[in-house]
Design an enzyme around this catalytic site. Structure first.
Site, PDB file in Angstrom:
ATOM      1  N   GLY A  69       0.843  -1.196   0.000  1.00  0.00           N
ATOM      2  CA  GLY A  69       0.000   0.000   0.000  1.00  0.00           C
ATOM      3  C   GLY A  69       0.872   1.238   0.000  1.00  0.00           C
ATOM      4  O   GLY A  69       2.053   1.177   0.357  1.00  0.00           O
ATOM      5  N   GLN A 108       3.203   9.858   1.403  1.00  0.00           N
ATOM      6  CA  GLN A 108       4.501   9.170   1.496  1.00  0.00           C
ATOM      7  C   GLN A 108       5.432   9.533   0.339  1.00  0.00           C
ATOM      8  O   GLN A 108       6.635   9.286   0.417  1.00  0.00           O
ATOM      9  CB  GLN A 108       4.302   7.648   1.562  1.00  0.00           C
ATOM     10  CG  GLN A 108       3.653   7.198   2.884  1.00  0.00           C
ATOM     11  CD  GLN A 108       3.474   5.705   2.939  1.00  0.00           C
ATOM     12  OE1 GLN A 108       2.535   5.163   2.365  1.00  0.00           O
ATOM     13  NE2 GLN A 108       4.390   5.020   3.598  1.00  0.00           N
ATOM     14  N   CYS A 130       5.939  -0.343   7.531  1.00  0.00           N
ATOM     15  CA  CYS A 130       5.611   0.892   6.809  1.00  0.00           C
ATOM     16  C   CYS A 130       6.824   1.322   6.002  1.00  0.00           C
ATOM     17  O   CYS A 130       7.944   1.346   6.522  1.00  0.00           O
ATOM     18  CB  CYS A 130       5.224   1.986   7.798  1.00  0.00           C
ATOM     19  SG  CYS A 130       4.773   3.540   6.988  1.00  0.00           S
ATOM     20  N   LEU A 131       6.608   1.686   4.747  1.00  0.00           N
ATOM     21  CA  LEU A 131       7.717   2.096   3.889  1.00  0.00           C
ATOM     22  C   LEU A 131       8.374   3.383   4.405  1.00  0.00           C
ATOM     23  O   LEU A 131       9.524   3.658   4.058  1.00  0.00           O
ATOM     24  CB  LEU A 131       7.224   2.293   2.449  1.00  0.00           C
ATOM     25  CG  LEU A 131       6.731   0.999   1.771  1.00  0.00           C
ATOM     26  CD1 LEU A 131       6.067   1.318   0.438  1.00  0.00           C
ATOM     27  CD2 LEU A 131       7.873   0.000   1.589  1.00  0.00           C
ATOM     28  N   HIS A 147      -4.340   1.371   7.871  1.00  0.00           N
ATOM     29  CA  HIS A 147      -2.943   1.863   7.942  1.00  0.00           C
ATOM     30  C   HIS A 147      -2.761   3.043   6.979  1.00  0.00           C
ATOM     31  O   HIS A 147      -2.175   4.071   7.337  1.00  0.00           O
ATOM     32  CB  HIS A 147      -2.003   0.698   7.599  1.00  0.00           C
ATOM     33  CG  HIS A 147      -0.555   1.084   7.460  1.00  0.00           C
ATOM     34  ND1 HIS A 147       0.425   0.600   8.298  1.00  0.00           N
ATOM     35  CD2 HIS A 147       0.094   1.889   6.560  1.00  0.00           C
ATOM     36  CE1 HIS A 147       1.593   1.101   7.935  1.00  0.00           C
ATOM     37  NE2 HIS A 147       1.429   1.880   6.879  1.00  0.00           N
ATOM     38  N   GLU A 148      -3.275   2.891   5.743  1.00  0.00           N
ATOM     39  CA  GLU A 148      -3.123   3.962   4.744  1.00  0.00           C
ATOM     40  C   GLU A 148      -3.939   5.180   5.134  1.00  0.00           C
ATOM     41  O   GLU A 148      -3.494   6.323   4.984  1.00  0.00           O
ATOM     42  CB  GLU A 148      -3.546   3.480   3.354  1.00  0.00           C
ATOM     43  CG  GLU A 148      -2.799   2.288   2.799  1.00  0.00           C
ATOM     44  CD  GLU A 148      -1.304   2.397   2.913  1.00  0.00           C
ATOM     45  OE1 GLU A 148      -0.784   3.521   2.998  1.00  0.00           O
ATOM     46  OE2 GLU A 148      -0.651   1.344   2.953  1.00  0.00           O
ATOM     47  N   HIS A 178      -2.273   7.497   7.426  1.00  0.00           N
ATOM     48  CA  HIS A 178      -1.312   8.418   6.794  1.00  0.00           C
ATOM     49  C   HIS A 178      -2.002   9.716   6.364  1.00  0.00           C
ATOM     50  O   HIS A 178      -1.396  10.791   6.422  1.00  0.00           O
ATOM     51  CB  HIS A 178      -0.661   7.772   5.574  1.00  0.00           C
ATOM     52  CG  HIS A 178       0.454   6.820   5.890  1.00  0.00           C
ATOM     53  ND1 HIS A 178       1.571   7.190   6.587  1.00  0.00           N
ATOM     54  CD2 HIS A 178       0.632   5.500   5.581  1.00  0.00           C
ATOM     55  CE1 HIS A 178       2.397   6.146   6.705  1.00  0.00           C
ATOM     56  NE2 HIS A 178       1.838   5.109   6.099  1.00  0.00           N
TER      57      HIS A 178
HETATM   58  O1  GNR Z   1       4.048  -2.520   2.558  1.00  0.00           O
HETATM   59  C1  GNR Z   1       3.369  -2.392   3.574  1.00  0.00           C
HETATM   60  N1  GNR Z   1       3.051  -3.485   4.297  1.00  0.00           N
HETATM   61  C2  GNR Z   1       2.112  -3.481   5.319  1.00  0.00           C
HETATM   62  C3  GNR Z   1       2.041  -4.588   6.149  1.00  0.00           C
HETATM   63  C4  GNR Z   1       1.118  -4.635   7.147  1.00  0.00           C
HETATM   64  C5  GNR Z   1       0.248  -3.603   7.341  1.00  0.00           C
HETATM   65  C6  GNR Z   1       0.319  -2.491   6.546  1.00  0.00           C
HETATM   66  C7  GNR Z   1       1.226  -2.433   5.534  1.00  0.00           C
HETATM   67  S1  GNR Z   1       1.279  -1.045   4.497  1.00  0.00           S
HETATM   68  C8  GNR Z   1       2.966  -1.046   4.029  1.00  0.00           C
HETATM   69  C9  GNR Z   1       3.246   0.035   3.001  1.00  0.00           C
HETATM   70  C10 GNR Z   1       3.042   1.384   3.637  1.00  0.00           C
HETATM   71  O2  GNR Z   1       3.838   1.925   4.356  1.00  0.00           O
HETATM   72  N2  GNR Z   1       1.909   1.972   3.430  1.00  0.00           N
HETATM   73  O3  GNR Z   1       1.632   3.143   3.991  1.00  0.00           O
HETATM   74 NI    NI Z   2       2.749   3.160   5.865  1.00  0.00          NI
END
Ligand code: GNR
Ligand code: NI
Length: 173
Positions: A46, A51, A95-96, A137-138, A141
């Site tokens: 995601g 980001q 999270c990236l 999660h997204e 952000h």
């Molecule tokens: O790549 C991602 N893996 C992930 C694993 C578990 C829960 C959420 C994520 S999202 C993350 C990519 C990211 O930072 N998205 O904002």
């Molecule tokens: Ni993230």
């Protein structure tokens, strides 16, 4: 298309509240294409626009289910969450923008989601499983929240310390 640089904590832009998308134009479509290319390159499941430094309410997701490498790109513009389930679900999140760090986060197991697609058409669905986890999660952000904000002070400090240590090691290498 282009792979865009992904910003990392503690970049203050990750704390900004993103603005609604108003125009479903070619600029938006180019940004979506670049976000997919950036997410696949990382790789991640995601990516929120902030980001890559763009404070717009826009997410891309591809769970690449079953690890079969079959792409399933999903775009969510102006997502709106409601009706979270009482049931919670725990997932080991990464999270990236907090590279190579993982921790268990508990979130509602399912939610109702309304959103627009790349052409502005409206959708309304109930989602669960990994998609629900990833969408939350997204969506965080878009509000300037990252997954470590959901941890206890002790766990958060541990993750942030490990991140600093890893960064130093990477620099030395
Ligand atoms: O790549 C991602 N893996 C992930 C694993 C578990 C829960 C959420 C994520 S999202 C993350 C990519 C990211 O930072 N998205 O904002
Ligand atoms: Ni993230």
């Amino acid at each position: 298309m282009a792979v865009l640089p992904i910003i990392e904590i503690p970049d203050p832009r990750l704390r900004k509240v993103s603005e609604p998308v108003g125009a479903f134009d070619t600029e938006l479509k180019r940004l979506i294409a670049d976000m997919f290319e950036t997410m696949y390159d990382a790789p991640g499941i995601g990516l929120a626009a902030i980001q890559v430094g763009v404070p717009k309410r826009l997410l891309v997701i591809d769970l690449q289910e079953e690890g079969e490498g079959v792409r399933n790109p999903r775009v969510y513009v102006n997502p709106l969450f409601s009706e979270p389930s009482d049931e919670m679900s725990v997932y080991n999140e990464g999270c990236l923008s907090i590279p190579e760090q993982y921790a268990e986060v508990s979130r509602p197991a399912s939610i109702r989601l309304r959103w627009q697609d790349a052409d502005g058409a409206e959708h309304d669905e109930r989602v669960d499983g990994l998609l629900a986890t990833c969408l939350q999660h997204e969506n965080d952000h878009l509000e300037g929240i990252v997954f470590t904000d959901h941890l206890s002070r002790m766990k958060r400090d541990m993750v942030l310390k490990k991140l600093e240590k890893q960064r130093k090691l990477n620099k030395a290498a």
